[in-house]
Motif scaffolding. Structure first.
Motif, PDB file in Angstrom:
ATOM      1  N   PHE A 441      -5.462   6.173  -5.883  1.00 54.79           N
ATOM      2  CA  PHE A 441      -4.689   7.394  -6.069  1.00 54.79           C
ATOM      3  C   PHE A 441      -3.326   7.072  -6.706  1.00 54.79           C
ATOM      4  O   PHE A 441      -2.869   7.796  -7.597  1.00 54.79           O
ATOM      5  CB  PHE A 441      -4.510   8.113  -4.729  1.00 54.79           C
ATOM      6  N   ILE A 442      -2.711   5.977  -6.279  1.00 55.22           N
ATOM      7  CA  ILE A 442      -1.409   5.593  -6.866  1.00 55.22           C
ATOM      8  C   ILE A 442      -1.603   5.353  -8.363  1.00 55.22           C
ATOM      9  O   ILE A 442      -0.823   5.814  -9.201  1.00 55.22           O
ATOM     10  CB  ILE A 442      -0.858   4.307  -6.199  1.00 55.22           C
ATOM     11  N   ARG A 443      -2.677   4.666  -8.706  1.00 56.72           N
ATOM     12  CA  ARG A 443      -2.958   4.399 -10.111  1.00 56.72           C
ATOM     13  C   ARG A 443      -3.171   5.721 -10.862  1.00 56.72           C
ATOM     14  O   ARG A 443      -2.701   5.906 -11.973  1.00 56.72           O
ATOM     15  CB  ARG A 443      -4.196   3.507 -10.229  1.00 56.72           C
ATOM     16  N   GLY A 444      -3.857   6.664 -10.207  1.00 58.31           N
ATOM     17  CA  GLY A 444      -4.101   7.985 -10.796  1.00 58.31           C
ATOM     18  C   GLY A 444      -2.795   8.692 -11.121  1.00 58.31           C
ATOM     19  O   GLY A 444      -2.623   9.232 -12.220  1.00 58.31           O
ATOM     20  N   ILE A 445      -1.854   8.663 -10.178  1.00 59.77           N
ATOM     21  CA  ILE A 445      -0.553   9.327 -10.395  1.00 59.77           C
ATOM     22  C   ILE A 445       0.131   8.693 -11.613  1.00 59.77           C
ATOM     23  O   ILE A 445       0.690   9.386 -12.466  1.00 59.77           O
ATOM     24  CB  ILE A 445       0.354   9.161  -9.144  1.00 59.77           C
ATOM     25  N   MET A 446       0.042   7.364 -11.686  1.00 55.73           N
ATOM     26  CA  MET A 446       0.715   6.679 -12.803  1.00 55.73           C
ATOM     27  C   MET A 446       0.040   6.984 -14.143  1.00 55.73           C
ATOM     28  O   MET A 446       0.664   6.934 -15.192  1.00 55.73           O
ATOM     29  CB  MET A 446       0.784   5.176 -12.530  1.00 55.73           C
ATOM     30  N   ASN A 447      -1.233   7.322 -14.084  1.00 55.99           N
ATOM     31  CA  ASN A 447      -1.988   7.607 -15.319  1.00 55.99           C
ATOM     32  C   ASN A 447      -1.734   9.004 -15.875  1.00 55.99           C
ATOM     33  O   ASN A 447      -2.104   9.305 -17.002  1.00 55.99           O
ATOM     34  CB  ASN A 447      -3.500   7.548 -15.017  1.00 55.99           C
ATOM     35  N   TYR A 448      -1.159   9.878 -15.045  1.00 54.36           N
ATOM     36  CA  TYR A 448      -1.140  11.309 -15.358  1.00 54.36           C
ATOM     37  C   TYR A 448      -0.713  11.613 -16.789  1.00 54.36           C
ATOM     38  O   TYR A 448      -1.427  12.242 -17.559  1.00 54.36           O
ATOM     39  CB  TYR A 448      -0.250  12.062 -14.353  1.00 54.36           C
TER      40      TYR A 448
END
Ligand code: B12
Ligand code: SF4
Length: 514
Positions: A441-448
């Motif tokens: 999820f942290i990676r997802g936020i950074m990918n936004y």
């Protein structure tokens, strides 16, 4: 035989918000494994295409089966099939799944001989018969229920007789830690029921299953939940907890076994209000997140999507969910004819409500009624853009302005939930996940920002197109309901709901099918 089951790569959404285990494919794989085949499964949502090609080259499977639930994955699947056939000529290649079922003949055409069969409908019901035909009698392939081949088509697809007999081959997925749903990281998927008794015009869930609705028994569900190590659970049902008695019985069985999980589910506002006691009970059992398909914030919009829930009831449902302390995500459907004023109204409304709002774009899909009426207006027939994140119908605003408005709105809403009030709680959850090595999820936020940006969306439209969706619509063609179905409708008998729930469904749906 050596069988390889393949789930295609990630779509836009998967790179930011969630990535879930391929439950349908696991079920089909297990049905085959029970017949003593040697079975492997590769999920390209998490593995690279290189890993797939290495597996093909080293393991030399006899039978390769692709799961095509999402229309946007069609080009990738066709390309993989063509590449595979060129190095492994004797392998039998099959495609199945939700979207493949609605465009089976076209998929065979795209494959130009590389795809031997599209198996329509529920895969568990026919995969064994298909494997037997492939192994011993090639002439029997075209007689398998649901099979579509260059040599002819089999009878209509069959239903699985007892959902309780099925088991998903969860162990075949190599790295389960990569599946997550927002803060539920990691997260497993579970099925409580199959099908949907409603008939919304933009949706193909009901046409696939012939407007049937079947349930798994509480005992079987509890057995499944008890065997799952993940704490986060996504209930994949189209509309969770339609039938009060079933929902309570599952809950009681879970309580008896003392199973503690965090659940995420999707349902309708009117179901939430009808079955208030169910949702109260399930809140205690661990439901933390609920996804509600509100679709529109005005009556006109709701009518357009043929959801006959009075708007006031939807807002009441939101109030009720809030009162339970549930974390609610709302889905709204952006119409391509939205103008600047409409976007402003939506933004203001979304900022006023405490819920997370997700906006998808109205997209006609094969198998839906909107497909029959809207396909002649399509601006593009590039499969890859049919992911409800891209506009495929003409936009009233210039396309770049439409995307800018849409993404700005999403970004404002996204930031609303990353503000100073939510940050401490979020930070705690993320820190907890991090300590357990879960960073999806942290990676997802950074990918936004990388995934959702206007330039990238526009570039997606400009890519050369190799495979296109067919359009066979006559102008003003009347909606031909029987032609939409994959599993033939069996009317009331196909819905395991009691009389009062059937009446409730009839009062809240708009269609006329059986
Ligand atoms: C759960 C779900 C998801 C999960 C995905 C889980 C996963 N990894 O597969 C999440 C939440 C991630 C998701 C996301 C999206 N989803 Co979704 N999703 C569903 C839902 C509600 C249920 C699917 C499910 O798990 N069912 C339970 C299992 C047991 O069934 P199944 O997967 O369909 O598998 C059965 C058959 O299809 C078949 N089968 C499947 N694979 C194979 C392979 C072979 C070889 C064979 C023979 C048979 C076969 O047999 C299986 C067992 O019976 C369906 C609606 C529906 N009822 O189908 C929508 C649905 C599939 N999703 C849809 C959409 C639009 C999306 C999104 C694009 C939305 C978005 N916001 O971007 C994203 C894209 C996902 C991505 N890949 O990035 C649309 C598909 C439209 C289309 N034609 O492409 C559907 C139909 C919803 C709808 N009402 O319109 N989704
Ligand atoms: S309620 Fe409507 S949108 Fe939801 S799954 Fe059923 S038919 Fe599709």
């Amino acid at each position: 035989m050596k069988l390889l089951f393949v789930h295609p790569g990630p779509l836009l959404y998967t790179n930011v918000f969630l990535r879930l285990e391929p439950l349908g494919l696991e079920l089909v794989a297990e049905a085959a494994r029970r017949r003593k085949h040697s079975v492997r499964l590769i999920d390209l949502q998490g593995e690279s295409p290189g890993a797939y090609h290495r597996m093909i080259a080293e393991w030399l499977p006899d039978f390769i089966a692709f799961s095509c639930n999402y229309l946007a994955n069609v080009p990738e699947i066709v390309d993989l099939a063509v590449a595979t056939k060129s190095v492994l000529r004797r392998a039998f290649i099959c495609v199945g799944g939700h979207s493949a079922s609605f465009i089976a003949e076209t998929i065979l055409e795209h494959g130009e001989g590389a795809i031997d069969c599209v198996l329509k409908g529920e895969g568990e019901a026919s995969i064994v018969e298909l494997l037997e035909a492939v192994a011993s009698d090639v002439n029997a392939i075209a007689k398998v229920p649901g099979a579509v081949t260059a040599n002819g088509n089999g009878p209509p697809p069959r239903f699985v007789e007892h959902l309780d007999d099925l088991r998903p081959a969860r162990d075949l997925v190599t790295n389960r830690r990569k599946y997550f749903l927002g803060v539920l990281d990691p997260c497993a998927s579970v099925e409580f029921s199959r099908g949907c008794p409603w008939d919304c015009s933009f949706c193909s869930a009901w046409t696939f299953y012939g407007r049937s609705y079947r349930q798994l028994s509480p005992e079987r569900i509890v057995e499944d939940l008890a065997s799952i190590p993940e704490h986060g659970i996504f209930i994949v049902d189209d509309v969770a907890f339609i039938q009060e008695r079933h929902a309570i019985a599952i809950g009681e069985a879970i309580a008896r076994k003392n199973i503690r999980k965090n659940y995420y589910l999707e349902t309708r506002g009117d179901v939430l209000l009808k079955n208030k006691e169910v949702f109260k009970f399930w809140k205690e059992l661990g439901v933390t997140q609920v996804f509600l398909g509100i679709e529109a914030i005005d009556e006109e919009g709701l009518k357009k999507f043929r959801k006959r829930i009075p708007l006031g009831r939807n807002f009441e449902a939101l109030e009720f969910a809030r009162s339970l302390g549930l974390y609610v995500a709302i889905n709204l459907i952006a119409d391509p004819d939205w103008d600047l004023e409409r976007f402003r109204v939506i933004r203001d409304w979304c900022m006023d409500v405490p819920e997370v709002v997700n906006i998808s774009i109205n997209t006609p899909y094969p198998g839906t009624e909107t497909w029959l009426t809207e396909q002649r207006r399509l601006q593009t027939r590039d499969y890859r853009l049919f992911d409800i994140q891209h506009a495929v119908l003409p936009t009233k605003l210039p396309l770049d302005v439409f995307y800018r408005e849409l993404l700005d709105t999403q970004w404002v809403l996204y930031r609303k939930h990353m503000n100073w009030r939510t940050t401490p709680t979020l930070a705690r959850v993320l820190a907890h996940n991090l300590r357990r090595g879960q960073i999806n999820f942290i990676r997802g936020i950074m990918n936004y920002k990388r995934v959702y940006n206007v330039e990238k969306m526009l570039a997606d439209h400009a890519r050369p197109v190799r495979y296109e969706l067919p359009t066979r619509a006559e102008p003003n063609a009347p909606t031909a309901r029987p032609a939409l179905y994959i599993h033939a409708p069996r009317r009331r008998a196909a819905r395991t709901i009691d009389g009062s729930t059937e009446r409730f469904v009839n009062e809240t749906r708009v269609g006329t099918s059986g």
